[in-house]
Scaffold this motif. Structure first.
Motif, PDB file in Angstrom:
ATOM      1  N   VAL A  93      29.198  26.821  37.778  1.00  0.00           N
ATOM      2  CA  VAL A  93      29.493  26.037  38.979  1.00  0.00           C
ATOM      3  C   VAL A  93      29.798  24.588  38.607  1.00  0.00           C
ATOM      4  O   VAL A  93      30.744  23.992  39.123  1.00  0.00           O
ATOM      5  CB  VAL A  93      28.316  26.120  39.987  1.00  0.00           C
ATOM      6  N   ARG A  94      29.037  24.016  37.671  1.00  0.00           N
ATOM      7  CA  ARG A  94      29.299  22.640  37.238  1.00  0.00           C
ATOM      8  C   ARG A  94      30.634  22.511  36.510  1.00  0.00           C
ATOM      9  O   ARG A  94      31.260  21.457  36.516  1.00  0.00           O
ATOM     10  CB  ARG A  94      28.177  22.148  36.317  1.00  0.00           C
ATOM     11  N   GLY A  95      31.086  23.585  35.873  1.00  0.00           N
ATOM     12  CA  GLY A  95      32.331  23.542  35.118  1.00  0.00           C
ATOM     13  C   GLY A  95      33.584  23.778  35.933  1.00  0.00           C
ATOM     14  O   GLY A  95      34.698  23.557  35.453  1.00  0.00           O
ATOM     15  N   ILE A  96      33.440  24.217  37.180  1.00  0.00           N
ATOM     16  CA  ILE A  96      34.608  24.549  37.999  1.00  0.00           C
ATOM     17  C   ILE A  96      35.575  23.375  38.177  1.00  0.00           C
ATOM     18  O   ILE A  96      36.776  23.555  37.999  1.00  0.00           O
ATOM     19  CB  ILE A  96      34.173  25.159  39.351  1.00  0.00           C
ATOM     20  N   PRO A  97      35.110  22.164  38.492  1.00  0.00           N
ATOM     21  CA  PRO A  97      36.082  21.068  38.649  1.00  0.00           C
ATOM     22  C   PRO A  97      36.915  20.824  37.384  1.00  0.00           C
ATOM     23  O   PRO A  97      38.137  20.664  37.461  1.00  0.00           O
ATOM     24  CB  PRO A  97      35.216  19.852  38.981  1.00  0.00           C
ATOM     25  N   VAL A  98      36.267  20.839  36.230  1.00  0.00           N
ATOM     26  CA  VAL A  98      37.009  20.633  34.982  1.00  0.00           C
ATOM     27  C   VAL A  98      37.941  21.804  34.725  1.00  0.00           C
ATOM     28  O   VAL A  98      39.076  21.620  34.281  1.00  0.00           O
ATOM     29  CB  VAL A  98      36.036  20.438  33.793  1.00  0.00           C
ATOM     30  N   ALA A  99      37.483  23.006  35.037  1.00  0.00           N
ATOM     31  CA  ALA A  99      38.319  24.190  34.818  1.00  0.00           C
ATOM     32  C   ALA A  99      39.574  24.162  35.680  1.00  0.00           C
ATOM     33  O   ALA A  99      40.598  24.722  35.303  1.00  0.00           O
ATOM     34  CB  ALA A  99      37.514  25.453  35.110  1.00  0.00           C
ATOM     35  N   ILE A 100      39.497  23.499  36.810  1.00  0.00           N
ATOM     36  CA  ILE A 100      40.671  23.374  37.681  1.00  0.00           C
ATOM     37  C   ILE A 100      41.549  22.206  37.225  1.00  0.00           C
ATOM     38  O   ILE A 100      42.769  22.324  37.112  1.00  0.00           O
ATOM     39  CB  ILE A 100      40.245  23.183  39.145  1.00  0.00           C
ATOM     40  N   LEU A 101      40.922  21.074  36.933  1.00  0.00           N
ATOM     41  CA  LEU A 101      41.690  19.860  36.642  1.00  0.00           C
ATOM     42  C   LEU A 101      42.242  19.776  35.226  1.00  0.00           C
ATOM     43  O   LEU A 101      43.303  19.184  35.017  1.00  0.00           O
ATOM     44  CB  LEU A 101      40.836  18.632  36.944  1.00  0.00           C
ATOM     45  N   GLY A 144      44.635  21.861  27.758  1.00  0.00           N
ATOM     46  CA  GLY A 144      44.100  21.935  29.114  1.00  0.00           C
ATOM     47  C   GLY A 144      43.402  23.266  29.368  1.00  0.00           C
ATOM     48  O   GLY A 144      42.293  23.307  29.908  1.00  0.00           O
ATOM     49  N   PHE A 145      44.032  24.355  28.963  1.00  0.00           N
ATOM     50  CA  PHE A 145      43.420  25.671  29.155  1.00  0.00           C
ATOM     51  C   PHE A 145      42.226  25.877  28.225  1.00  0.00           C
ATOM     52  O   PHE A 145      41.239  26.517  28.597  1.00  0.00           O
ATOM     53  CB  PHE A 145      44.447  26.785  28.989  1.00  0.00           C
ATOM     54  N   GLU A 146      42.308  25.326  27.026  1.00  0.00           N
ATOM     55  CA  GLU A 146      41.183  25.416  26.095  1.00  0.00           C
ATOM     56  C   GLU A 146      39.951  24.714  26.671  1.00  0.00           C
ATOM     57  O   GLU A 146      38.838  25.233  26.611  1.00  0.00           O
ATOM     58  CB  GLU A 146      41.575  24.777  24.762  1.00  0.00           C
ATOM     59  N   THR A 147      40.159  23.548  27.239  1.00  0.00           N
ATOM     60  CA  THR A 147      39.062  22.804  27.851  1.00  0.00           C
ATOM     61  C   THR A 147      38.476  23.583  29.020  1.00  0.00           C
ATOM     62  O   THR A 147      37.251  23.677  29.170  1.00  0.00           O
ATOM     63  CB  THR A 147      39.558  21.421  28.322  1.00  0.00           C
ATOM     64  N   ALA A 148      39.332  24.169  29.844  1.00  0.00           N
ATOM     65  CA  ALA A 148      38.865  24.961  30.983  1.00  0.00           C
ATOM     66  C   ALA A 148      38.029  26.146  30.494  1.00  0.00           C
ATOM     67  O   ALA A 148      36.938  26.403  31.021  1.00  0.00           O
ATOM     68  CB  ALA A 148      40.054  25.448  31.807  1.00  0.00           C
ATOM     69  N   GLY A 149      38.520  26.836  29.503  1.00  0.00           N
ATOM     70  CA  GLY A 149      37.781  27.978  28.955  1.00  0.00           C
ATOM     71  C   GLY A 149      36.452  27.576  28.369  1.00  0.00           C
ATOM     72  O   GLY A 149      35.443  28.281  28.517  1.00  0.00           O
TER      73      GLY A 149
END
Length: 120
Positions: free
Chosen positions: A73-81, A44-49
């Protein structure tokens, strides 16, 4: 910059956004859940990074600052979820191990049911 380039190339190999699949054998207790739980959280953290650091860095190299900012900005939702999804899978699997430790009879019934479905 060289370290970041090395990180980008190593992350390209593991860029999938999928959590680790569950082990084929149901856990009998809490200790058997640790590896999968840790892998799920890490993924999960790897994907966010990847979404917040690696992709914007590539965009910066290719198209400049404005595209890198747009990519962040486009990556923020994935970085949170993504970390939430990893933690959710870790908790779910850990609770399954805890339940199986307390109630091994339920685990045995479910394993028998799975064998029937796959072999019957």
């Amino acid at each position: 910059s060289r370290q970041l380039s090395n990180l980008v190339s190593s992350q390209q190999r593991s860029a999938s956004l999928v959590l680790p699949s569950r082990p084929p054998v149901m856990p009998r207790n809490l200790t058997e859940t640790a590896d999968h739980a840790i892998d799920s959280i890490a993924k999960g953290f790897e994907t966010a990074g990847y979404k917040i650091i690696i992709i914007p860095y590539r965009e910066y190299q290719r198209k400049g600052v404005s595209r890198a900012a747009e990519s962040i900005v486009r990556g923020i939702p994935v970085a949170i979820l993504a970390p939430i999804g990893g933690a959710s899978e870790a908790l779910s699997y850990t609770l399954l191990g805890a339940r199986n430790q307390v109630r091994p009879d339920i685990r045995k019934e479910e394993e028998a049911s799975q064998r029937e479905l796959h072999h019957g």
